[in-house]
Write a protein that holds these residues in place. Structure first.
Motif, PDB file in Angstrom:
ATOM      1  N   UNK A 128       0.914  -1.011   0.115  1.00 51.97           N
ATOM      2  CA  UNK A 128      -0.155  -0.122   0.024  1.00 51.97           C
ATOM      3  C   UNK A 128       1.000   1.132   0.020  1.00 51.97           C
ATOM      4  N   UNK A 129       0.782   2.064  -1.177  1.00 51.41           N
ATOM      5  CA  UNK A 129       1.617   3.264  -1.156  1.00 51.41           C
ATOM      6  C   UNK A 129       0.676   4.300  -0.879  1.00 51.41           C
ATOM      7  N   UNK A 130       0.943   5.223   0.332  1.00 54.11           N
ATOM      8  CA  UNK A 130       0.154   6.564   0.655  1.00 54.11           C
ATOM      9  C   UNK A 130       0.963   7.638   0.278  1.00 54.11           C
ATOM     10  N   UNK A 173      -6.403  15.447   2.932  1.00 51.56           N
ATOM     11  CA  UNK A 173      -6.685  14.269   1.931  1.00 51.56           C
ATOM     12  C   UNK A 173      -5.501  13.323   2.190  1.00 51.56           C
ATOM     13  N   UNK A 174      -5.575  11.803   1.580  1.00 54.71           N
ATOM     14  CA  UNK A 174      -4.426  11.151   1.506  1.00 54.71           C
ATOM     15  C   UNK A 174      -4.957  10.437   0.047  1.00 54.71           C
ATOM     16  N   UNK A 192     -10.618  11.483   2.024  1.00 55.27           N
ATOM     17  CA  UNK A 192     -10.454  12.623   3.103  1.00 55.27           C
ATOM     18  C   UNK A 192      -9.804  12.114   4.249  1.00 55.27           C
ATOM     19  N   UNK A 193      -8.986  13.093   4.962  1.00 58.52           N
ATOM     20  CA  UNK A 193      -8.108  12.703   5.749  1.00 58.52           C
ATOM     21  C   UNK A 193      -7.809  14.013   6.531  1.00 58.52           C
ATOM     22  N   UNK A 219      -0.792   6.960  12.414  1.00 51.52           N
ATOM     23  CA  UNK A 219      -0.172   8.176  12.318  1.00 51.52           C
ATOM     24  C   UNK A 219      -1.568   9.164  12.439  1.00 51.52           C
ATOM     25  N   UNK A 220      -1.494  10.211  13.307  1.00 51.01           N
ATOM     26  CA  UNK A 220      -2.403  10.992  13.345  1.00 51.01           C
ATOM     27  C   UNK A 220      -2.195  12.485  12.828  1.00 51.01           C
ATOM     28  N   UNK A 221      -3.209  13.028  12.297  1.00 48.78           N
ATOM     29  CA  UNK A 221      -3.152  14.107  11.389  1.00 48.78           C
ATOM     30  C   UNK A 221      -3.130  15.070  12.438  1.00 48.78           C
TER      31      UNK A 221
END
Length: 92
Positions: free
Chosen positions: A4-6, A14-15, A62-63, A88-90
């Motif tokens: 998974x590439x983010x 967003x992500x 959405x992130x 990971x928290x935004x």
């Protein structure tokens, strides 16, 4: 092998996700609950891309600030490893 590439841009809430046969991450919105983003166009697992003609594309989700993203690995699906998953928290 899957991947998974983010990409999580600093300037946008967003992500961007490319899934190569990998389980989707779990999104824990700040407001509560849990969502597993559905990948409409997953890519094949690594090493098998030559078997398909479609292009690999990222999907955007959405992130927002305060959301938490939980990524799954083979290690967190094997309880015997004793490893906790990473999150990971935004933050703004």
């Amino acid at each position: 092998m899957t991947a998974a590439v983010l990409e999580i841009p600093d300037a946008e809430p967003v992500l961007h996700l490319v899934s190569c046969g990998h389980p989707s991450p779990l999104l824990l919105p700040r407001a509560g609950g849990a969502v597993q983003p559905e990948v409409d166009r997953p890519a094949p697992p690594l090493g098998l891309a030559g078997l398909v003609t479609s292009a690999v594309t990222a999907q955007t989700f959405a992130f927002a600030e305060g959301d938490v993203l939980l990524l799954c690995t083979a290690a967190c699906r094997r309880p015997a490893t004793g490893r906790a998953p990473s999150a990971r928290r935004r933050s703004g």
